[in-house]
Design a protein around this motif. Structure first.
Motif, PDB file in Angstrom:
ATOM      1  N   PHE A   1      10.292  -0.879  -0.240  1.00  0.00           N
ATOM      2  CA  PHE A   1      10.988   0.320  -0.721  1.00  0.00           C
ATOM      3  C   PHE A   1      11.852   0.050  -1.941  1.00  0.00           C
ATOM      4  O   PHE A   1      12.215  -1.080  -2.243  1.00  0.00           O
ATOM      5  CB  PHE A   1      11.766   1.032   0.391  1.00  0.00           C
ATOM      6  N   VAL A   2      12.147   1.166  -2.633  1.00  0.00           N
ATOM      7  CA  VAL A   2      13.030   1.144  -3.798  1.00  0.00           C
ATOM      8  C   VAL A   2      14.265   1.957  -3.434  1.00  0.00           C
ATOM      9  O   VAL A   2      14.149   3.120  -3.047  1.00  0.00           O
ATOM     10  CB  VAL A   2      12.339   1.774  -5.029  1.00  0.00           C
ATOM     11  N   VAL A   3      15.415   1.320  -3.530  1.00  0.00           N
ATOM     12  CA  VAL A   3      16.666   2.026  -3.250  1.00  0.00           C
ATOM     13  C   VAL A   3      17.402   2.291  -4.558  1.00  0.00           C
ATOM     14  O   VAL A   3      17.599   1.375  -5.366  1.00  0.00           O
ATOM     15  CB  VAL A   3      17.563   1.227  -2.276  1.00  0.00           C
ATOM     16  N   ILE A   4      17.767   3.559  -4.751  1.00  0.00           N
ATOM     17  CA  ILE A   4      18.509   3.959  -5.949  1.00  0.00           C
ATOM     18  C   ILE A   4      19.948   4.223  -5.532  1.00  0.00           C
ATOM     19  O   ILE A   4      20.203   5.149  -4.768  1.00  0.00           O
ATOM     20  CB  ILE A   4      17.894   5.236  -6.569  1.00  0.00           C
ATOM     21  N   GLY A   5      20.862   3.391  -5.970  1.00  0.00           N
ATOM     22  CA  GLY A   5      22.256   3.560  -5.549  1.00  0.00           C
ATOM     23  C   GLY A   5      23.148   2.492  -6.135  1.00  0.00           C
ATOM     24  O   GLY A   5      22.863   1.948  -7.200  1.00  0.00           O
ATOM     25  N   GLY A   6      24.233   2.210  -5.442  1.00  0.00           N
ATOM     26  CA  GLY A   6      25.194   1.241  -5.944  1.00  0.00           C
ATOM     27  C   GLY A   6      25.344   0.019  -5.045  1.00  0.00           C
ATOM     28  O   GLY A   6      24.450  -0.279  -4.241  1.00  0.00           O
ATOM     29  N   ASP A   7      26.446  -0.659  -5.199  1.00  0.00           N
ATOM     30  CA  ASP A   7      26.720  -1.900  -4.479  1.00  0.00           C
ATOM     31  C   ASP A   7      26.435  -1.834  -2.974  1.00  0.00           C
ATOM     32  O   ASP A   7      25.702  -2.657  -2.426  1.00  0.00           O
ATOM     33  CB  ASP A   7      28.208  -2.263  -4.631  1.00  0.00           C
TER      34      ASP A   7
ATOM     35  N   LYS B   1       0.806  -1.220   0.000  1.00  0.00           N
ATOM     36  CA  LYS B   1       0.000   0.000   0.000  1.00  0.00           C
ATOM     37  C   LYS B   1       0.838   1.267   0.000  1.00  0.00           C
ATOM     38  O   LYS B   1       0.375   2.323  -0.388  1.00  0.00           O
ATOM     39  CB  LYS B   1      -0.911   0.005   1.226  1.00  0.00           C
ATOM     40  N   LYS B   2       2.059   1.156   0.521  1.00  0.00           N
ATOM     41  CA  LYS B   2       2.877   2.356   0.597  1.00  0.00           C
ATOM     42  C   LYS B   2       4.352   2.004   0.341  1.00  0.00           C
ATOM     43  O   LYS B   2       4.928   1.176   1.046  1.00  0.00           O
ATOM     44  CB  LYS B   2       2.728   3.007   1.969  1.00  0.00           C
ATOM     45  N   ILE B   3       4.906   2.646  -0.652  1.00  0.00           N
ATOM     46  CA  ILE B   3       6.286   2.368  -1.049  1.00  0.00           C
ATOM     47  C   ILE B   3       7.187   3.550  -0.697  1.00  0.00           C
ATOM     48  O   ILE B   3       6.840   4.706  -0.956  1.00  0.00           O
ATOM     49  CB  ILE B   3       6.366   2.076  -2.575  1.00  0.00           C
ATOM     50  N   GLY B   4       8.311   3.250  -0.092  1.00  0.00           N
ATOM     51  CA  GLY B   4       9.313   4.286   0.158  1.00  0.00           C
ATOM     52  C   GLY B   4      10.329   4.312  -0.965  1.00  0.00           C
ATOM     53  O   GLY B   4      10.587   3.287  -1.599  1.00  0.00           O
ATOM     54  N   VAL B   5      10.916   5.473  -1.207  1.00  0.00           N
ATOM     55  CA  VAL B   5      11.958   5.563  -2.225  1.00  0.00           C
ATOM     56  C   VAL B   5      13.059   6.477  -1.715  1.00  0.00           C
ATOM     57  O   VAL B   5      12.787   7.485  -1.057  1.00  0.00           O
ATOM     58  CB  VAL B   5      11.393   6.067  -3.575  1.00  0.00           C
ATOM     59  N   PHE B   6      14.304   6.098  -1.981  1.00  0.00           N
ATOM     60  CA  PHE B   6      15.420   6.958  -1.570  1.00  0.00           C
ATOM     61  C   PHE B   6      16.640   6.734  -2.442  1.00  0.00           C
ATOM     62  O   PHE B   6      16.722   5.749  -3.171  1.00  0.00           O
ATOM     63  CB  PHE B   6      15.770   6.741  -0.092  1.00  0.00           C
ATOM     64  N   THR B   7      17.553   7.700  -2.349  1.00  0.00           N
ATOM     65  CA  THR B   7      18.831   7.604  -3.055  1.00  0.00           C
ATOM     66  C   THR B   7      19.921   7.458  -2.012  1.00  0.00           C
ATOM     67  O   THR B   7      19.843   8.012  -0.929  1.00  0.00           O
ATOM     68  CB  THR B   7      19.072   8.853  -3.914  1.00  0.00           C
ATOM     69  N   SER B   8      20.949   6.710  -2.375  1.00  0.00           N
ATOM     70  CA  SER B   8      21.945   6.331  -1.383  1.00  0.00           C
ATOM     71  C   SER B   8      23.325   6.234  -2.042  1.00  0.00           C
ATOM     72  O   SER B   8      23.435   5.919  -3.227  1.00  0.00           O
ATOM     73  CB  SER B   8      21.513   4.979  -0.801  1.00  0.00           C
ATOM     74  N   GLY B   9      24.358   6.557  -1.297  1.00  0.00           N
ATOM     75  CA  GLY B   9      25.718   6.522  -1.850  1.00  0.00           C
ATOM     76  C   GLY B   9      25.985   7.726  -2.724  1.00  0.00           C
ATOM     77  O   GLY B   9      25.309   8.747  -2.614  1.00  0.00           O
ATOM     78  N   GLY B  10      26.969   7.613  -3.609  1.00  0.00           N
ATOM     79  CA  GLY B  10      27.293   8.732  -4.496  1.00  0.00           C
ATOM     80  C   GLY B  10      26.129   9.047  -5.419  1.00  0.00           C
ATOM     81  O   GLY B  10      25.447   8.143  -5.882  1.00  0.00           O
ATOM     82  N   ASP B  11      25.905  10.322  -5.679  1.00  0.00           N
ATOM     83  CA  ASP B  11      24.780  10.665  -6.553  1.00  0.00           C
ATOM     84  C   ASP B  11      25.187  10.547  -8.018  1.00  0.00           C
ATOM     85  O   ASP B  11      26.374  10.483  -8.343  1.00  0.00           O
ATOM     86  CB  ASP B  11      24.292  12.080  -6.261  1.00  0.00           C
ATOM     87  N   SER B  12      24.193  10.499  -8.871  1.00  0.00           N
ATOM     88  CA  SER B  12      24.466  10.442 -10.308  1.00  0.00           C
ATOM     89  C   SER B  12      23.302  11.048 -11.073  1.00  0.00           C
ATOM     90  O   SER B  12      22.170  11.039 -10.594  1.00  0.00           O
ATOM     91  CB  SER B  12      24.702   8.991 -10.754  1.00  0.00           C
TER      92      SER B  12
END
Lengths: 328, 328, 328, 328
Positions: free
Chosen positions: B101-107, B6-17
């Motif tokens: 959640f959806v994580v946008i980032g790297g390794d 019902k509810k999804i979190g999203v974030f960016t992590s690590g170096g940006d791009s």
């Protein structure tokens, strides 16, 4: 027994596109690398008929990898469509000792190469150079990636002014037969609607969609229209229709035009051009003929020229869904 | 039985791009499209621990598709590496009703997500966001294509002054573990040599190659050096070595640095981000978890997060050959 | 009685800058317009000594107005500083029939021209070409405006990543003796502090200012540092100092380097170059010598070369105030 | 006795231009610096009438200095032209405690401000924001320098394809009443001819000039046409005329359109906007009213609004000569 190739001609033909110079450079240097002579042919088949040739070595193509347009010029040739024209061209090639060539261009240029090769047995290879990405057998034509960036940057600028004034813009982009550019820049520039040759949205649904867009709180709207959109209306006619049927927007029109064909090629197009030139020359060396060099799943691949010409480049239907979701 | 999300979190992590904002936008709008609530989590895992959340709807992400950086900020979190930290984060998610959640980032960011998901059973999806293209399971990470263009444009500028003064430049570009950027921009910018982590050219062969390059009539030379080049020398050390061993060139050095991480994303990255966001959200909806969304042969594909983390992104060996031929 | 000028030499000297090609083009076409022969001299005084000349007509300079660098190459010549070197140069000019020249460069190049002109009576005109804008007698040197845009665009990119990570960046820009570039790009890129050769802010006040900036709610900070900043610390030393004295920021450093010298010239620089070339040639024709062409209050103006060399280009103090107010 | 100003309103009005956001930022921060409250008024006079206000502090304008368009939106207001409309606007200002305002826009916007100020005694200051540079009392309007670069870059791209095909292009650029843009980009892009509102070249001389251009060996030609060119023909009509009267060229047309209004402002425009905002606020503080802030000889200068509106911005005739010489 293979005919050993000693001198390769290279030329650009049809509409120009960013990356053509990088491809010329690659063909020339690949020849140099393999100790084959290379001859630049000016103005496509027209220059072939006239014997407008120039010997090229590795240094001749210095400083052109990042230049738009084509240093060999391009042209469309009526005379080459005649048997007499092709005979003249053949004589000039023989005279210059050119025993194979690489043509950088689109469908029409490849057709000419095929016929010529059948008539005179000269080995030919094609490199797909056109911003429209409308060629079968390659996921990307030379110049397509650059054009996407050029168009997206132009629409970004228009978006600035659209947002400041709560306006609706119809923006015409290239793509007479396929919607690749429109579809990708539409998503990339955050367009509310995208009109392409492959799909008929219909004027009613367009107006409905724009109305919904306005109601959802959007202050401005961009509709990207491929030249050959299925609705069959020009951006000017679309403006008139919306003006007559919606009062919600102040409507403006922009035709991006020929600037889409120019500019310094993107890194992708420069690398692609470099790869294609190597592949074309090395394919000729190994005795292949009548193929187009292409990119398939990130790998260089050959497609018979007749398939490249007859086949149809298809848009990615997934992108249509993505566009719908993004414009919510 | 599937747990309905019902509810999804999203974030960016690590170096940006570049493209991270476009991906956030896509996740948010994909949620809106599927009538799922969406919550932005600021500063990656750090903000998750602190409950630094913000409810987002389709309009919240307006006007960000073409912006570099990340509106949700990014950070590296030491606390999240501890069990206590993750417990706090979980409590905050539960409190806010976030059930995936959806994580946008790297390794590193993916590893955190995997551990967290194992411990607390919360569904997670990864989107690869880094300019280095060093992630297994996708041909392109978000921001990579943009970075290639940024770097090529910078080197084009340096080439102007290098050519005017017949100079040799060592240019350091990003890439600690993989040579994707160096290899592609090296070809794209017409570099004479490319030093990457995957291949040890050796100092002697470098000097020899530069000498040959000078003799062949080149007036200037560019050597592109990945941060983590195998020779193991910084661009400053390389300059000293060449100064000591060659008199042919006046040597200069340039470290392109952090500007490589910024800028408006290319059309390719914007479209890729849009596709990835849709795929991530729709994968969560259909009950999938612990995958990374990637691009394989131009199609969206899922790779288990552990494979994405353990696998190695490999350079295209064909490009090494192309580079050699082009620098003749 | 005026010596009628029949053949004018033109060359670029010292560090290159965007707009030099546009200036060469203008000198060449102005000569063509006035039926005077024009000769390009390669590599500045070095090429003059060697007689490295090339006859140029209106078509020779086609397609260069928008190219960075200089097609005539540039160099610094030690030999020209000797009487013997200048004698050789004079002999080569006489041999080639060149009876006046236009030098495009900076202080050092003008000094050479003055001495040479005194010794041999040959009429000379200077065009100020350097990105530093450090020449007296013109509000703008060629390349300065382009460099401002190049630097501002680079800092915009760095700002993306600085904002995403709440970082402090020290960014070194060109300007050994004057702070024009630093001051203008500092304002243009929204820098929190600007360190220039003309003003000693002091390390304590810098730290204090950065602290205040953080407290006022800024998430990231940019400090633009001219190469020759008065504090006398490199950006690396500044980073160390702040690291040791402030815990509020994660500090990063970027040295923009030689890319600042390249790139396609801005419209302003192209127009300025075109105007300066015309003015230089027409001044020679009317019997003037030993002047530098400059822009004063938007009008072309001549300054005696010795004044141009001795005078000091001053920064606009109003801009210091504007910068202080903008960084509140 | 001076009325002490406690709260200043700021808005953008009429056509938008790059640099407007930088000017808003400067007004807001200059107010903050002087401890004056600042209120953003949306959509120009339209928002003033509706009381569409937003309190702004130094942080509200973060991250906008490099954005095109205007965050306060812009509009043209019919209602403000009526006494009733202005009465409503005045009531809203009084209600919000706004006792002075800065209007960023062009002639029409200034006229509105003057009338309003006369009727209600409220102090006003104007900042010239328009890409056309058509305002008396300033050498540069905000956005003009950026537009020059935008247009020159677009024409550079068109030149690529024009050169490749030996074509003649008629390119329409903005400028209904004055030829500043056309004249400068014409020189900057190396146009063969420039058609402006101030000068009637005549069709015959145009054709003659193009013919000469072709004979002199030029392979392609660009003619830059201001919207309001004196010949009174659209680029489409010009194409038809040349098609009918010359066989030497293949003719194409491009209308650059609204993209000219957008884009990230140049460094020059950002600095100019920052200076103008400071000057406008400080002028209000010192009791001045009914002036436009402008740039004269690189110094901030005030011009009475009525003179700014009545006066005429003149093109630099020197540039016409330079253009003629350059296109030899």
């Amino acid at each position: 027994m293979l005919h050993t190739i000693k001198k390769i001609g290279v030329f650009t033909s049809g509409g120009d596109s960013p990356g053509m110079n990088a491809a010329i450079r690659s063909v020339v240097r690949s020849c140099a690398f393999h100790d084959i002579e290379c001859v630049g042919i000016y103005r496509g088949y027209e220059g072939m008929i006239e014997g407008d040739f120039k010997s090229m070595n590795a240094r001749s193509v210095k400083g052109i990898i990042n230049k738009g347009g084509t240093v060999l010029k391009s042209a469309r040739s009526k005379e080459f469509r005649t048997a007499e024209g092709r005979k003249k061209a053949y004589d000039k090639l023989v005279e210059a000792g050119i025993d194979a060539f690489v043509v950088i261009g689109g469908d029409g240029s490849f057709t000419g190469a095929m016929i010529f090769s059948q008539e005179y047995g000269i080995p030919v290879m094609g490199i797909p150079g056109t911003i429209d990405n409308d060629i079968f057998g390659t996921s990307h034509t030379l110049g397509y990636d650059t054009a996407l960036n050029t168009v997206v940057e132009a629409i970004d600028k228009i978006r600035d002014t659209a947002s400041s004034h709560n306006r609706l813009f119809f923006i015409e982009v290239m793509g007479r037969d396929v919607g690749h550019i429109a579809l990708n820049v539409g998503i990339g520039a955050g367009a509310e609607e995208i009109l392409i040759p492959e799909e008929d949205l219909g004027l009613d649904r367009l107006v409905e969609s724009l109305r919904r867009s306005k109601q959802s709180g959007k202050s401005s709207s961009i509709v990207v229209v491929a030249e050959g959109d299925k609705i069959g209306k020009s951006v000017f006619e679309l403006k008139d229709y919306v003006d007559a049927n919606m009062s919600e927007y102040e409507v403006r029109v922009s035709v991006l035009g020929h600037m889409q064909r120019g500019g310094s090629p993107s890194c992708f197009d420069r690398v692609l051009a470099s790869r294609m030139g190597v592949k074309a020359v090395e394919s000729l060396i190994t005795g292949k003929s009548n193929y187009m060099v292409g990119l398939k799943n990130d790998v260089m691949a050959l497609t018979p020229l007749d398939q490249a010409v007859k086949g149809k480049s298809k848009i990615n239907l997934e992108l249509l869904r993505v566009s719908d979701i993004m414009s919510i």
